[in-house]
Design a protein around this motif. Sequence first.
Motif, PDB file in Angstrom:
ATOM      1  N   SER A 136     -33.532   5.395  -6.641  1.00  0.00           N
ATOM      2  CA  SER A 136     -32.560   6.229  -7.358  1.00  0.00           C
ATOM      3  C   SER A 136     -33.092   7.645  -7.550  1.00  0.00           C
ATOM      4  O   SER A 136     -32.343   8.625  -7.430  1.00  0.00           O
ATOM      5  N   ASP A 166     -33.073   9.329  -4.060  1.00  0.00           N
ATOM      6  CA  ASP A 166     -31.692   9.617  -3.669  1.00  0.00           C
ATOM      7  C   ASP A 166     -31.165  10.846  -4.393  1.00  0.00           C
ATOM      8  O   ASP A 166     -30.555  11.731  -3.777  1.00  0.00           O
ATOM      9  N   THR A 214     -26.310   5.158  -0.777  1.00  0.00           N
ATOM     10  CA  THR A 214     -27.637   5.037  -1.369  1.00  0.00           C
ATOM     11  C   THR A 214     -28.610   4.529  -0.309  1.00  0.00           C
ATOM     12  O   THR A 214     -28.235   3.745   0.563  1.00  0.00           O
TER      13      THR A 214
END
Length: 355
Positions: free
Chosen positions: A19, A22, A35
């Motif tokens: 996360s 990304d 993702t």
Amino acid sequence: MTLNDQTIASREGEELDSSVIDSYLKSTIPGLSGTPQIRQFPGGASNLTYLLEYPDLQLVLRRPPFGHKAKSAHDMGREFRIISQLGSSFPYCPKAYVHCTDEAVIGSEFYVMERINGIILRSDMPAELNLDAEKTTRLCKSFIDRLVELHNVDYQACGLGDLGKPEGYVARQISGWSDRYEKAMTPDAPQWTAVKAWLKDKQPADHAKPGIVHNDYRFDNVILDPHNPMQIIGVLDWELTTIGDPLMDLGNTLAYWIEAGDPAPMQLMRRQPSNAPGMLTRREFVDYYAACAGIRIDNYDFYYTYGLFRLAGIVQQIYYRFYHGQTKDKRFAQFIMMNKLLEQISLQVIDKSTL
């Protein structure tokens, strides 16, 4: 055969937060969607390499190892700059996307580049390639051709003239690797005293024409065309690249070159199919390189021994991290035996040398 998309789950202690990655990449690379699935490339023993697989784009992330790091190694910005500027003159570099200097993102700086689809050779020549001796010779010569081509790049024209200092390169490498080896010593490591003295005594003058020195050119750092595996379409791992004596770079590559007739202990150290039928011997490798480069190399003992010593220095730096518990990668437990074997090989070369 290893397609370069073969990956593993991230090793323990080397995981990345998808996360966080990304979010950062979407702020810097236009058009990313979805993702990423993050996997780790299993090869390599220095910088860590990961595959970031988006639905429409596959990227590769490089970061330094965890734990103790040699002061001058693992410079992500330098490696990013090299592939960014060299690509126009040496079209085997991956496309560079972004270099992150904010260590708060993942705990270190890193950079992201394109993934080149192709084949990476490991220890043995895969039967699926169906390369007979003649085709293997063509592949071997293609491998050497790319090294000669790199050494002939006009590094001033691509803005890399300040990458290194070619004057005094040979002497600096001998003293520098001696110093780095000493700093990475562990109680179980060999001293290399006789080899270091021989290298200092026998060192030649710098080659008349300096060039870009890759410093880690071997088969598992090149990518073969999956449709024509005798051709190389990518060259990886520019971490140690500098400007210097190309014959020292030749010596680096020879240190990895275990030929078919080498004794069993050396075969255990082999990590590329340089022993396959059709592969050149070290002497043939040197002769072909010299012919392509338009130079004469009568005796390569110094460069080969230097390559072996330098490889031992790299091996010992990695083993130092394992010895002190700074990495959990169990592959590195055996590196002390490799170091000792490299010293034995060097002493044998010196004993037979006519220099």
